[in-house]
Scaffold this motif. Structure first.
Motif: not given
Length: 202
Positions: A119-131
């Motif tokens: 399969y191939v895949t792609g998308g968008v989202g968010g990334l939270t980096t913690f202190e």
């Protein structure tokens, strides 16, 4: 002779039908859950931030609209690892930051009707980096991300479960207010994981 040929053809027909039914039973389910017990995320260096790696785990829920197209929601965590990092004008052994990612993806699978489904895949989202104060990350920061990649799924003969190997190229959008270690520049990374697929609805 004719009877022997007829018996042989009948035998092949039965075997062929059995294989077709077996192949039909191992196609992807309508709803799948992927459990991700282990993998790795590797970010390349930028103008301000060093390269670093982290341990990856998480899970995904996939709804297969048909045998080819599906949509997937994924939540993943990266756990910081102790490593040599080049930042602040020198080298130091530090723990990389822990992060949480959440993405929505489109998945396009090859209609193979076999145990192996690329399969191939792609998308968008968010990334939270913690202190992590020792890296100059003094607050939790969230960034917009995009990803593209692919992989392969293997389904057991029962069709209930399977295995999955996945690769993603990720891009994290820059934020001028982010710390120098991560986020002030656009960052690029590579993520690989192995997972267990469970067909919840077939």
């Amino acid at each position: 002779m004719t009877r022997g040929i007829a018996i042989l053809l009948a035998g092949w027909s039965i075997i062929g039908a059995g294989q077709a039914l077996a192949q039909e039973s191992i196609t992807p389910g309508t709803v799948e859950v992927t459990l991700i017990p282990g993998g790795g995320t590797f970010y390349t260096s930028s103008n301000n931030g060093p390269s670093f790696r982290s341990y990856t785990l998480g899970g995904a829920l996939t709804y297969n609209i048909n045998r080819v197209v599906g949509v997937e929601g994924e939540v993943g965590g990266t756990l910081g690892l102790s490593q040599d990092l080049q930042f602040g004008g020198g080298n130091a052994t530090r723990m990389s930051p822990s992060q949480l990612s959440y993405t929505g993806n489109m998945v396009v699978s090859a209609p193979t009707r076999s145990p192996l489904v690329p399969y191939v895949t792609g998308g968008v989202g968010g990334l939270t980096t913690f202190e992590r104060a020792e890296l100059g990350i003094n607050s939790t920061e969230t960034f917009l991300t995009g990803n593209v990649g692919g992989g392969v799924k293997w389904y057991a003969p029962s069709g209930i479960w399977g295995l999955r190997g996945d690769y993603r190229f990720t891009a994290v959008r820059a934020n001028d207010g982010a710390p120098a270690f991560f986020g002030i520049d656009t960052r690029y990374g590579h993520r690989v994981y192995g997972g267990v697929v469970i067909n919840v609805v077939r």
